[in-house]
Design a protein around this motif. Sequence first.
Motif, PDB file in Angstrom:
ATOM      1  N   ARG A 131      28.778  30.337  45.532  1.00 27.93           N
ATOM      2  CA  ARG A 131      29.692  31.159  46.323  1.00 27.93           C
ATOM      3  C   ARG A 131      30.768  31.784  45.435  1.00 27.93           C
ATOM      4  NH1 ARG A 131      31.800  32.286  51.192  1.00 27.93           N
ATOM      5  NH2 ARG A 131      34.076  32.305  51.455  1.00 27.93           N
ATOM      6  N   LEU A 132      31.332  30.988  44.524  1.00 30.85           N
ATOM      7  CA  LEU A 132      32.352  31.527  43.633  1.00 30.85           C
ATOM      8  C   LEU A 132      31.806  32.692  42.816  1.00 30.85           C
ATOM      9  CD1 LEU A 132      34.076  28.269  42.302  1.00 30.85           C
ATOM     10  CD2 LEU A 132      34.829  29.751  44.171  1.00 30.85           C
ATOM     11  N   LYS A 133      30.586  32.552  42.337  1.00 31.33           N
ATOM     12  CA  LYS A 133      29.962  33.622  41.556  1.00 31.33           C
ATOM     13  C   LYS A 133      29.769  34.860  42.407  1.00 31.33           C
ATOM     14  CE  LYS A 133      25.960  34.641  38.627  1.00 31.33           C
ATOM     15  NZ  LYS A 133      24.690  34.098  38.051  1.00 31.33           N
ATOM     16  N   MET A 134      29.320  34.674  43.648  1.00 27.56           N
ATOM     17  CA  MET A 134      29.109  35.794  44.558  1.00 27.56           C
ATOM     18  C   MET A 134      30.419  36.527  44.847  1.00 27.56           C
ATOM     19  SD  MET A 134      29.565  36.560  48.066  1.00 27.56           S
ATOM     20  CE  MET A 134      29.530  34.996  48.935  1.00 27.56           C
ATOM     21  N   LEU A 135      31.524  35.779  44.908  1.00 27.55           N
ATOM     22  CA  LEU A 135      32.828  36.365  45.197  1.00 27.55           C
ATOM     23  C   LEU A 135      33.500  36.951  43.960  1.00 27.55           C
ATOM     24  CD1 LEU A 135      34.245  33.576  47.553  1.00 27.55           C
ATOM     25  CD2 LEU A 135      33.533  35.878  48.245  1.00 27.55           C
ATOM     26  N   GLY A 136      32.904  36.755  42.800  1.00 28.15           N
ATOM     27  CA  GLY A 136      33.510  37.248  41.574  1.00 28.15           C
ATOM     28  C   GLY A 136      34.657  36.391  41.082  1.00 28.15           C
ATOM     29  N   LEU A 137      34.647  35.104  41.444  1.00 28.90           N
ATOM     30  CA  LEU A 137      35.687  34.176  41.022  1.00 28.90           C
ATOM     31  C   LEU A 137      35.200  33.366  39.825  1.00 28.90           C
ATOM     32  CD1 LEU A 137      36.904  33.013  44.536  1.00 28.90           C
ATOM     33  CD2 LEU A 137      38.267  34.259  42.855  1.00 28.90           C
ATOM     34  N   ASP A 138      35.991  33.350  38.785  1.00 29.80           N
ATOM     35  CA  ASP A 138      35.630  32.702  37.527  1.00 29.80           C
ATOM     36  C   ASP A 138      35.648  31.179  37.679  1.00 29.80           C
ATOM     37  OD1 ASP A 138      35.550  31.709  34.870  1.00 29.80           O
ATOM     38  OD2 ASP A 138      36.454  33.549  34.118  1.00 29.80           O
ATOM     39  N   ALA A 139      34.535  30.530  37.381  1.00 36.12           N
ATOM     40  CA  ALA A 139      34.429  29.070  37.502  1.00 36.12           C
ATOM     41  C   ALA A 139      34.373  28.393  36.133  1.00 36.12           C
ATOM     42  CB  ALA A 139      33.191  28.696  38.315  1.00 36.12           C
ATOM     43  N   MET A 170      46.611  39.958  32.942  1.00 35.24           N
ATOM     44  CA  MET A 170      46.836  38.516  32.791  1.00 35.24           C
ATOM     45  C   MET A 170      46.381  37.775  34.048  1.00 35.24           C
ATOM     46  SD  MET A 170      48.089  38.217  29.762  1.00 35.24           S
ATOM     47  CE  MET A 170      48.952  36.655  29.585  1.00 35.24           C
ATOM     48  N   HIS A 171      46.035  36.506  33.867  1.00 36.17           N
ATOM     49  CA  HIS A 171      45.468  35.711  34.953  1.00 36.17           C
ATOM     50  C   HIS A 171      46.498  34.768  35.571  1.00 36.17           C
ATOM     51  CE1 HIS A 171      41.290  36.877  34.136  1.00 36.17           C
ATOM     52  NE2 HIS A 171      41.583  36.764  32.858  1.00 36.17           N
ATOM     53  N   THR A 172      46.221  34.385  36.809  1.00 33.83           N
ATOM     54  CA  THR A 172      46.966  33.333  37.494  1.00 33.83           C
ATOM     55  C   THR A 172      46.065  32.111  37.565  1.00 33.83           C
ATOM     56  OG1 THR A 172      48.167  34.951  38.840  1.00 33.83           O
ATOM     57  CG2 THR A 172      48.145  32.668  39.603  1.00 33.83           C
ATOM     58  N   LEU A 173      46.513  30.995  37.000  1.00 31.70           N
ATOM     59  CA  LEU A 173      45.705  29.776  36.973  1.00 31.70           C
ATOM     60  C   LEU A 173      45.995  28.948  38.221  1.00 31.70           C
ATOM     61  CD1 LEU A 173      43.661  28.088  35.350  1.00 31.70           C
ATOM     62  CD2 LEU A 173      45.609  26.937  34.275  1.00 31.70           C
ATOM     63  N   ILE A 174      44.950  28.683  38.993  1.00 32.47           N
ATOM     64  CA  ILE A 174      45.075  27.942  40.248  1.00 32.47           C
ATOM     65  C   ILE A 174      44.554  26.518  40.028  1.00 32.47           C
ATOM     66  CG2 ILE A 174      44.635  27.998  42.718  1.00 32.47           C
ATOM     67  CD1 ILE A 174      45.791  30.620  41.689  1.00 32.47           C
ATOM     68  N   LEU A 206      43.808  35.482  46.828  1.00 30.63           N
ATOM     69  CA  LEU A 206      44.338  36.281  45.726  1.00 30.63           C
ATOM     70  C   LEU A 206      43.315  37.316  45.278  1.00 30.63           C
ATOM     71  CD1 LEU A 206      46.824  36.660  43.985  1.00 30.63           C
ATOM     72  CD2 LEU A 206      45.951  34.908  42.424  1.00 30.63           C
ATOM     73  N   ARG A 207      42.055  36.962  45.353  1.00 27.59           N
ATOM     74  CA  ARG A 207      40.986  37.916  45.019  1.00 27.59           C
ATOM     75  C   ARG A 207      40.933  39.054  46.036  1.00 27.59           C
ATOM     76  NH1 ARG A 207      38.544  40.799  41.873  1.00 27.59           N
ATOM     77  NH2 ARG A 207      36.294  40.810  41.625  1.00 27.59           N
ATOM     78  N   LEU A 208      41.185  38.754  47.323  1.00 23.20           N
ATOM     79  CA  LEU A 208      41.237  39.813  48.329  1.00 23.20           C
ATOM     80  C   LEU A 208      42.299  40.847  47.979  1.00 23.20           C
ATOM     81  CD1 LEU A 208      40.979  37.813  51.697  1.00 23.20           C
ATOM     82  CD2 LEU A 208      39.167  39.132  50.577  1.00 23.20           C
ATOM     83  N   LEU A 209      43.389  40.379  47.361  1.00 26.09           N
ATOM     84  CA  LEU A 209      44.471  41.271  46.955  1.00 26.09           C
ATOM     85  C   LEU A 209      44.191  41.967  45.627  1.00 26.09           C
ATOM     86  CD1 LEU A 209      47.441  38.955  47.957  1.00 26.09           C
ATOM     87  CD2 LEU A 209      46.999  41.240  48.891  1.00 26.09           C
ATOM     88  N   GLU A 210      43.026  41.667  45.068  1.00 20.81           N
ATOM     89  CA  GLU A 210      42.612  42.193  43.764  1.00 20.81           C
ATOM     90  C   GLU A 210      43.479  41.645  42.639  1.00 20.81           C
ATOM     91  OE1 GLU A 210      42.162  46.461  43.973  1.00 20.81           O
ATOM     92  OE2 GLU A 210      40.598  46.328  45.497  1.00 20.81           O
ATOM     93  N   GLY A 211      43.954  40.395  42.841  1.00 26.31           N
ATOM     94  CA  GLY A 211      44.595  39.677  41.761  1.00 26.31           C
ATOM     95  C   GLY A 211      43.538  39.123  40.823  1.00 26.31           C
ATOM     96  N   ARG A 212      43.979  38.360  39.825  1.00 29.74           N
ATOM     97  CA  ARG A 212      43.052  37.834  38.807  1.00 29.74           C
ATOM     98  C   ARG A 212      43.193  36.310  38.708  1.00 29.74           C
ATOM     99  NH1 ARG A 212      43.345  40.812  33.288  1.00 29.74           N
ATOM    100  NH2 ARG A 212      41.216  39.977  33.168  1.00 29.74           N
ATOM    101  N   ASP A 214      43.393  25.100  28.016  1.00 30.76           N
ATOM    102  CA  ASP A 214      42.043  25.629  27.803  1.00 30.76           C
ATOM    103  C   ASP A 214      41.849  26.998  28.439  1.00 30.76           C
ATOM    104  OD1 ASP A 214      41.385  23.333  26.434  1.00 30.76           O
ATOM    105  OD2 ASP A 214      40.409  22.366  28.150  1.00 30.76           O
ATOM    106  N   ALA A 215      42.699  27.346  29.386  1.00 30.62           N
ATOM    107  CA  ALA A 215      42.594  28.642  30.065  1.00 30.62           C
ATOM    108  C   ALA A 215      43.418  29.672  29.293  1.00 30.62           C
ATOM    109  CB  ALA A 215      43.095  28.526  31.504  1.00 30.62           C
ATOM    110  N   LYS A 216      42.799  30.759  28.902  1.00 37.82           N
ATOM    111  CA  LYS A 216      43.458  31.771  28.082  1.00 37.82           C
ATOM    112  C   LYS A 216      43.895  32.965  28.935  1.00 37.82           C
ATOM    113  CE  LYS A 216      42.477  29.077  24.705  1.00 37.82           C
ATOM    114  NZ  LYS A 216      43.544  28.160  24.222  1.00 37.82           N
ATOM    115  N   GLY A 217      44.918  33.656  28.446  1.00 42.84           N
ATOM    116  CA  GLY A 217      45.390  34.857  29.128  1.00 42.84           C
ATOM    117  C   GLY A 217      46.080  34.567  30.441  1.00 42.84           C
ATOM    118  N   VAL A 218      46.754  33.428  30.533  1.00 40.91           N
ATOM    119  CA  VAL A 218      47.423  33.006  31.770  1.00 40.91           C
ATOM    120  C   VAL A 218      48.935  33.194  31.628  1.00 40.91           C
ATOM    121  CG1 VAL A 218      47.954  31.026  33.248  1.00 40.91           C
ATOM    122  CG2 VAL A 218      45.631  31.360  32.385  1.00 40.91           C
TER     123      VAL A 218
END
Length: 311
Positions: free
Chosen positions: A80-88, A1-5, A57-63, A131-135
């Motif tokens: 940058r977000l794409k390079m870091l693997g952060l969903d935009a 499950m995801h955390t919505l920021i 949160l990504r450094l901690l391998e969160g979602r 609109d954000a799913k799986g949160v």
Amino acid sequence: MHTLICGSLAYDTIMVFNDRFKHHILPEQIHILNVAFLVPDMRREYGGCAGNIAYNLRLLEGRPLIMAAVGDDCEPYLARLKMLGLDATHVRRVPGTFTAQAFITTDLDDNQITAFHPGAMNHSHENRVGDAKGVNLGIVAPDGREGMLRHAREFHALGIPFVFDPGQGLPMFAGDELMEFLSLADYCCVNDYEAKLLCERTGRPLEALAREVRALVVTLGGNGSRIYAAGQTIDIPAVVPEAVLDPTGCGDAYRAGLLYGIQRGWNWEKTGRLASLMGAIKIAHRGGQNHKPTRAEIAARYRAAWGESLH
């Protein structure tokens, strides 16, 4: 499950004036102020509360999922977000605007003059939490005023627990609005100055405000943090950092640790300890997103600091 920021993405342009403002700003002439500062040292950082929290949160391998609004100049940040693997996916582009940005000039005494342009951030209310799913967890961090109100109400209506993190946006709200946020939120996190302002605006003592949420967290800088939960007060010591270079983004790093612990159902002592460590790691680096420890390195630092496993 995801955390919505939910919060801001911003560019921070930081300039260093190699003198002291007091030598150039004359008190008796303040009514006709017209000064220019030569700033040979300048850097541009990626920032904004949502960006910084998601990064940590990504450094901690969160979602983390970021929900924010950006302007026509967003491409470098999106790359940058794409390079870091952060969903935009939920980062909205608002044509005809700039991405939020701060222009900060610092003198040799560490005094700062800051100009902040909110830009696309003022359109954050156009984003919808649904609109954000799986949160299953969220945070309402500093953002456009209407966006913060809307997202808090939407989290609550959807039954998704969330952290209210008013930050520098707190002065935008009256006491009744702040009480509404606390009635909707499951958790609240503020620094010591914001805690005083929260009490002043609502007319209630901190202990009473803490009863409105499952946990109220107050960060105290170098003195650690204090968590009010279930009628208890839990003091979390600060972790001694490797260096003290830049406090920018330390609060966001702390909040990432909180979210990680809440997501995993940890007790408040362990959650607060991780949050404290994340702030200490960040303060040893300039900018909000330039520290790069691996999850394993964070776990090793946690064990060294607290004598227990992070897992």
